[in-house]
Write a protein that holds these residues in place. Structure first.
Motif, PDB file in Angstrom:
ATOM      1  N   ARG A   1      -2.794  -8.986  18.722  1.00 46.48           N
ATOM      2  CA  ARG A   1      -3.302 -10.347  18.604  1.00 46.48           C
ATOM      3  C   ARG A   1      -4.013 -10.590  17.266  1.00 46.48           C
ATOM      4  NH1 ARG A   1      -6.156 -10.390  24.465  1.00 46.48           N
ATOM      5  NH2 ARG A   1      -6.202  -8.160  23.925  1.00 46.48           N
ATOM      6  N   ARG A   2      -4.308  -9.520  16.533  1.00 41.03           N
ATOM      7  CA  ARG A   2      -4.870  -9.680  15.189  1.00 41.03           C
ATOM      8  C   ARG A   2      -3.725  -9.578  14.188  1.00 41.03           C
ATOM      9  NH1 ARG A   2     -10.158  -8.909  12.605  1.00 41.03           N
ATOM     10  NH2 ARG A   2      -9.741  -8.944  10.368  1.00 41.03           N
ATOM     11  N   THR A   3      -3.529 -10.632  13.433  1.00 42.44           N
ATOM     12  CA  THR A   3      -2.456 -10.648  12.435  1.00 42.44           C
ATOM     13  C   THR A   3      -2.975 -10.409  11.028  1.00 42.44           C
ATOM     14  OG1 THR A   3      -2.668 -13.059  12.249  1.00 42.44           O
ATOM     15  CG2 THR A   3      -1.055 -12.197  13.840  1.00 42.44           C
ATOM     16  N   ASP A   4      -4.286 -10.533  10.839  1.00 43.65           N
ATOM     17  CA  ASP A   4      -4.920 -10.322   9.531  1.00 43.65           C
ATOM     18  C   ASP A   4      -5.291  -8.839   9.444  1.00 43.65           C
ATOM     19  OD1 ASP A   4      -6.177 -10.722   7.126  1.00 43.65           O
ATOM     20  OD2 ASP A   4      -7.989 -11.614   7.976  1.00 43.65           O
ATOM     21  N   LYS A   5      -4.444  -8.035   8.802  1.00 42.06           N
ATOM     22  CA  LYS A   5      -4.605  -6.585   8.798  1.00 42.06           C
ATOM     23  C   LYS A   5      -5.412  -6.154   7.564  1.00 42.06           C
ATOM     24  CE  LYS A   5      -1.413  -6.522  12.124  1.00 42.06           C
ATOM     25  NZ  LYS A   5      -1.659  -6.222  13.536  1.00 42.06           N
ATOM     26  N   CYS A   6      -6.569  -5.571   7.788  1.00 43.68           N
ATOM     27  CA  CYS A   6      -7.438  -5.226   6.666  1.00 43.68           C
ATOM     28  C   CYS A   6      -6.920  -4.046   5.860  1.00 43.68           C
ATOM     29  CB  CYS A   6      -8.856  -4.954   7.161  1.00 43.68           C
ATOM     30  SG  CYS A   6      -9.706  -6.446   7.739  1.00 43.68           S
ATOM     31  N   TRP A   7      -6.085  -3.182   6.456  1.00 41.58           N
ATOM     32  CA  TRP A   7      -5.559  -2.083   5.655  1.00 41.58           C
ATOM     33  C   TRP A   7      -4.641  -2.592   4.550  1.00 41.58           C
ATOM     34  CZ3 TRP A   7      -4.349  -1.997  11.054  1.00 41.58           C
ATOM     35  CH2 TRP A   7      -3.083  -2.496  11.381  1.00 41.58           C
ATOM     36  N   GLU A   8      -4.167  -3.832   4.700  1.00 44.54           N
ATOM     37  CA  GLU A   8      -3.360  -4.418   3.640  1.00 44.54           C
ATOM     38  C   GLU A   8      -4.214  -4.728   2.410  1.00 44.54           C
ATOM     39  OE1 GLU A   8      -1.500  -7.765   5.431  1.00 44.54           O
ATOM     40  OE2 GLU A   8      -0.095  -6.556   6.633  1.00 44.54           O
ATOM     41  N   ARG A   9      -5.521  -4.703   2.576  1.00 42.86           N
ATOM     42  CA  ARG A   9      -6.453  -4.948   1.458  1.00 42.86           C
ATOM     43  C   ARG A   9      -7.116  -3.652   0.985  1.00 42.86           C
ATOM     44  NH1 ARG A   9      -7.941 -10.335   2.632  1.00 42.86           N
ATOM     45  NH2 ARG A   9      -9.182 -10.400   0.725  1.00 42.86           N
ATOM     46  N   LEU A  10      -6.708  -2.525   1.587  1.00 43.08           N
ATOM     47  CA  LEU A  10      -7.339  -1.245   1.262  1.00 43.08           C
ATOM     48  C   LEU A  10      -7.129  -0.870  -0.199  1.00 43.08           C
ATOM     49  CD1 LEU A  10      -8.885   1.237   2.294  1.00 43.08           C
ATOM     50  CD2 LEU A  10      -6.680   2.245   2.938  1.00 43.08           C
ATOM     51  N   ASP A  11      -5.963  -1.178  -0.743  1.00 39.19           N
ATOM     52  CA  ASP A  11      -5.684  -0.877  -2.149  1.00 39.19           C
ATOM     53  C   ASP A  11      -6.720  -1.539  -3.049  1.00 39.19           C
ATOM     54  OD1 ASP A  11      -4.463   0.021  -4.421  1.00 39.19           O
ATOM     55  OD2 ASP A  11      -2.814  -1.412  -4.372  1.00 39.19           O
ATOM     56  N   ASN A  12      -6.984  -2.806  -2.793  1.00 38.45           N
ATOM     57  CA  ASN A  12      -7.972  -3.534  -3.601  1.00 38.45           C
ATOM     58  C   ASN A  12      -9.378  -2.972  -3.394  1.00 38.45           C
ATOM     59  OD1 ASN A  12      -5.974  -5.241  -4.569  1.00 38.45           O
ATOM     60  ND2 ASN A  12      -6.317  -6.778  -2.972  1.00 38.45           N
ATOM     61  N   LEU A  13      -9.696  -2.617  -2.152  1.00 36.45           N
ATOM     62  CA  LEU A  13     -11.027  -2.089  -1.865  1.00 36.45           C
ATOM     63  C   LEU A  13     -11.255  -0.778  -2.606  1.00 36.45           C
ATOM     64  CD1 LEU A  13     -13.695  -2.061  -0.288  1.00 36.45           C
ATOM     65  CD2 LEU A  13     -12.474  -0.948   1.601  1.00 36.45           C
ATOM     66  N   LEU A  14     -10.271   0.118  -2.586  1.00 34.37           N
ATOM     67  CA  LEU A  14     -10.431   1.403  -3.258  1.00 34.37           C
ATOM     68  C   LEU A  14     -10.522   1.222  -4.765  1.00 34.37           C
ATOM     69  CD1 LEU A  14      -8.102   3.825  -1.261  1.00 34.37           C
ATOM     70  CD2 LEU A  14     -10.527   3.380  -0.988  1.00 34.37           C
ATOM     71  N   ALA A  15      -9.744   0.325  -5.305  1.00 35.72           N
ATOM     72  CA  ALA A  15      -9.824   0.063  -6.747  1.00 35.72           C
ATOM     73  C   ALA A  15     -11.220  -0.436  -7.121  1.00 35.72           C
ATOM     74  CB  ALA A  15      -8.758  -0.958  -7.155  1.00 35.72           C
ATOM     75  N   TRP A  16     -11.763  -1.302  -6.291  1.00 31.77           N
ATOM     76  CA  TRP A  16     -13.116  -1.827  -6.550  1.00 31.77           C
ATOM     77  C   TRP A  16     -14.162  -0.721  -6.433  1.00 31.77           C
ATOM     78  CZ3 TRP A  16     -17.263  -2.414  -2.998  1.00 31.77           C
ATOM     79  CH2 TRP A  16     -18.351  -3.136  -3.484  1.00 31.77           C
ATOM     80  N   LEU A  17     -14.063   0.129  -5.415  1.00 28.70           N
ATOM     81  CA  LEU A  17     -15.018   1.222  -5.247  1.00 28.70           C
ATOM     82  C   LEU A  17     -14.946   2.195  -6.419  1.00 28.70           C
ATOM     83  CD1 LEU A  17     -14.558   1.951  -1.429  1.00 28.70           C
ATOM     84  CD2 LEU A  17     -16.621   1.055  -2.516  1.00 28.70           C
ATOM     85  N   GLN A  18     -13.743   2.500  -6.871  1.00 29.51           N
ATOM     86  CA  GLN A  18     -13.602   3.411  -7.999  1.00 29.51           C
ATOM     87  C   GLN A  18     -14.106   2.779  -9.291  1.00 29.51           C
ATOM     88  OE1 GLN A  18      -9.406   4.274  -7.394  1.00 29.51           O
ATOM     89  NE2 GLN A  18      -9.888   6.298  -6.560  1.00 29.51           N
TER      90      GLN A  18
END
Length: 831
Positions: free
Chosen positions: A797-814
């Motif tokens: 029922r959740r269509t907004d998948k946050c792992w699809e944004r993981l690439d951006n999150l890791l780039a920001w953390l690095q």
């Protein structure tokens, strides 16, 4: 005697608190270390010092058992001459964090062995309480006998001189047997504050009277109450304050307090000096008193803090203390000025010239206790009038001229009123900067003047740095703070610790200026000695004669002198108030070493917030639709992560490929229960929904499923509970199975990535990611030590998948320079 017995018990229980000295490879250079050792997460610096130029640009750290080099580092630049040395360098090995026993080699010299471990400060605060008990007047538990039970008769009081008043009790000030409210109230406050701020580090091995045996009360609180009870006697009525018992006629020779027959003209009674706020001195010399506030403020703060701490445990005692705090503060407010201790036949006394700091602390603690905002406003006024403790940044000061040596009031006021924190901590920073401007020019980072009781100043300054760092999360002075602590335990020109008996096998005072040790060979365990003085001060003092040679002769200089000889009362006499302050400082170090990780209900919820690293955590039970995508992104960024799966997830053949891929990539795979049980009620957390047998059986089934995937129990001892919901009992059950419970770090919404729109608590990925960025920006420690939890799969029922944004999150953390590590690596020193 209990004092001797407790010393040996401490040594047996803490064999790690020792060093093993090695001969120097040459006789012209030395490496000075903190003989207690270093904590893994703390600053780790030694000082190389030499009398002739040598090649010391690099240094090595060696495993003490194998002699193998385990780390190499570059020495600091040459700071040049300091004291007896022509060349000095700092050897910084902070980056090395592995616990063990080591030694350093540099420039042809080899240091004594030392330990790196979380437990290097364990038990040290309690150890120093031995000296406090040994200093007790009245019943002395160390000697198992009583002394000064007939104190005393009044002088300068409103009643006729010679009137008897019962003030037996309290502590002797140092190796003489005078007793001062000035130092005793300050000592009492530090002991009470240590208990309030660092409860877990203190034990219960003594009765209230100081003899061996538990009484259900921490020993530090027993000792603080000993001080409070004496202070109550010294403030017998709302309009009466006494300031000291005895005077320098006490200095008539060495003897045990139980054998003290010094005559003050009234049998064994000793004079009790009434606070008049005017100059006092019964013979040749007089003080320069101008009021009551310095003494009254100290009374008020100790009584008020005592009242707060005893409010639940002993309500009648708490009410008594609160009343005494109010009456003492009123006397100080009515008679501003200093109430100095009284000399008699010698020119030495505590020449205290400040009082606003005492009134600030008294008003703050009384205001916090009573809820009277007017008192907090008064405290703020006092703070503005004395923002800086005046000795900080100065080259000299008279004896106890600016006392207490740091202003606890600024810290307490900032804690009481967050709106005042910027101003109060600004005052602290002003004092720290003043010392730093001097310290930064020498390798020992020494900016504290070598005046009488320089060790007491060192302890107090370290406390100010510590409390500043605690409240502000500003770590810029952490190395300076640690340098002060290291100085006290051997990182000084003489290479000796300044605390009797600590560390047990180290170089520490063995011949202090004390009747206990000199006449009878009794150790004064835990006593902090005065410390080095300027060569000019040492030469000017009366009655100093060395009796046993000077083992530190090569390290004496015109800058500073220190002797381990009972004949030197200026550098080697233990003091009661300095030791009480040291109890607070050592408790803070012990607590911080234990508390580098943040815990809640028995689980670790955050790693070391001083290190720029975090752990990405993913959990899964029935859904795994994001698993492959997550693995790909982690591989792209070369980032390790931690995965906590349920037993039924591990057993599902559909997940085997993912599990094995994660294993091959070196990610941590741990348990998340077997059937994803809800352990405790959502609304009543203490209400369990499972039995211990059900808990154990379920967890065992999970480990059996993990074993079939090739994951051994021994490699998976970090356990994240199902639903991320648990209580202290669950944590205890996990611990009993040699598991460490962990949970996500609160503060962001990362864990809400499983929610779907129909839920009231639904959060979109935009909202979740923004919460992470906002937290990082708004908190001084950012995401340091975080366990950032997300889910490896979510409800359809959740269509907004946050792992699809993981690439951006890791780039920001690095980009923000965060290092991603597994949970075991993040928390590696914990187990």
């Amino acid at each position: 005697m209990w004092g001797i017995i407790s010393f040996f018990i401490f040594a047996l229980l803490h064999p790690h608190i020792c060093i093993s000295a090695h001969p120097h490879i040459n006789d012209s250079s030395w490496i000075r270390i903190n003989q207690l050792g270093y904590t893994p997460q703390g600053v780790k610096v030694a000082v190389w010092c030499a009398k002739a130029a040598q090649d010391a640009a690099t240094f090595t750290l060696h495993d003490a058992n194998s002699d193998k080099v385990v780390w190499k580092g570059r020495s600091s630049g040459d700071f040049g001459a300091y004291g007896p040395f022509a060349h000095t360098r700092r050897l910084d090995f902070t980056a090395f964090r592995r616990p063990g026993t080591y030694y350093l080699a540099c420039g042809g010299s080899r240091s004594p062995q030392f330990r790196i471990g979380r437990d290097v400060y364990k038990g040290t605060a309690d150890f120093c309480l031995q000296y406090m008990r040994q200093q007790r007047s009245g019943y002395n538990p160390y000697l198992e006998d009583s002394c000064h039970t007939q104190d005393g008769f009044t002088v300068y009081g409103p009643m006729p001189d010679g009137t008897h008043v019962d003030v037996a009790g309290g502590w002797h000030d140092a190796s003489d047997y005078l007793q001062y409210v000035t130092t005793s109230a300050n000592a009492t406050y530090h002991l009470l504050a240590a208990w309030r701020d660092f409860k877990p580090v203190f034990g219960d091995r003594c009765q209230a009277n100081g003899t061996g045996g538990r009484n259900g009360v921490a020993d530090v609180l027993d000792e603080a109450r000993w001080g409070l009870d004496w202070l109550l006697k010294m403030h017998p009525a709302p309009d009466q304050l006494y300031n000291q018992v005895a005077d320098d006629r006490d200095h008539s020779g060495m003897r045990l307090p139980t054998k003290d027959t010094t005559s003050y003209g009234k049998g064994l009674e000793r004079p009790v000096y009434f606070c008049t706020g005017e100059p006092q001195g019964l013979k040749k010399y007089k003080n320069r008193s101008t009021g009551l506030a310095s003494t009254a403020g100290k009374y008020a703060s100790a009584f008020a803090l005592g009242a707060a701490l005893y409010r639940d445990a002993d309500s009648s005692y708490s009410r008594l203390l609160q009343g005494k705090a109010a009456s003492a503060y009123a006397l100080g407010a009515a008679r501003p000025g200093v109430c100095q201790t009284a000399p008699c036949g010698a020119p030495y006394f505590y020449e205290e010239d400040n009082w606003r700091d005492d009134m600030e602390l008294g008003a703050t603690m009384l205001g916090r206790l009573s809820g009277q905002q007017a008192l907090l406003r008064q405290a703020t006024d006092w703070a503005r009038q004395e923002p800086l403790t005046p000795w900080m940044g100065a080259d000299t000061a008279r004896h106890y001229q600016w006392y207490p040596f740091h202003n606890f009031g600024h810290y307490e006021l900032a804690s009481a009123s967050p709106a005042l924190q910027p101003a109060m901590m600004g005052y602290y920073r002003q004092g720290i900067n003043a010392v730093w401007e001097k310290a930064r020019h020498n390798a020992f980072y020494r900016g504290i003047p070598f005046i009488w009781c320089s060790n007491n100043l060192t302890v107090s300054f370290a406390i100010q740095c510590n409390r500043y760092r605690y409240l502000t999360k500003d770590h810029r002075y952490r190395e300076l703070e640690q340098a002060c602590i290291d100085w006290l335990f051997g990182c000084n020109p003489w290479g000796t610790a300044m605390v009797a008996g600590l560390p047990a096998s180290g170089d520490h005072p063995e011949d202090p200026h004390s009747s206990f040790s000199h006449l009878y060979g009794y150790p004064v365990s835990g006593g902090l000695v005065d410390g080095p003085v300027y060569g000019s001060i040492y030469k000017s003092l009366i009655g100093i004669t060395l009796h046993n040679g000077d083992e530190y002769a090569p390290f004496q200089s015109d800058l500073a002198v220190y002797h381990d000889d009972f004949g030197d009362y200026s550098t080697n006499e233990p003091t009661m108030d300095g030791t009480a302050s040291l109890v607070y400082l050592l408790a803070a170090q012990d607590y911080e070493a234990r508390d580098a990780f943040t815990c809640s209900h028995g689980a670790i919820i955050r790693g070391d917030s001083t290190r720029r690293q975090l752990a990405l955590v993913f959990t899964a039970d029935e859904f795994a639709d994001g698993g492959e995508a997550i693995a790909q992104v982690l591989q792209k960024h070369q980032v390790p992560a931690s995965f906590f799966f349920t037993g039924r997830f591990y057993r599902d053949p559909a997940h085997t490929a993912l599990i094995q891929r994660l294993r091959r990539a070196g990610h941590y795979l741990g348990p998340h229960s077997d059937q994803h049980l809800l352990y405790c009620d959502w609304n009543r957390r203490d209400s369990l929904l499972v039995t211990q047998q059900e808990f154990n059986t379920d967890l065992q089934h999970c480990y059996q499923a993990m074993a079939k995937q090739g994951i051994s129990r021994g490699s998976a001892t970090w356990f994240l509970p199902p639903y991320e919901w648990y209580n202290d009992t669950i944590a205890a059950w996990a611990s009993a199975r040699q598991l460490q419970l962990v949970n996500f770090t609160p503060g962001t919404l990362s864990h809400a990535d499983y929610t779907w729109p129909q839920l009231s608590r639904y959060r979109s990925c935009d909202t979740i990611l923004q919460s992470i960025m906002d937290y990082e920006k708004q908190h001084p420690a950012g995401l340091n030590g975080f366990m950032l939890l997300m889910h490896a799969g979510v409800d359809p029922r959740r269509t907004d998948k946050c792992w699809e944004r993981l690439d951006n999150l890791l780039a920001w953390l690095q980009e923000k320079d965060y290092k991603m590590v597994t949970v075991p690596r993040l928390l590696q020193e914990r187990k």
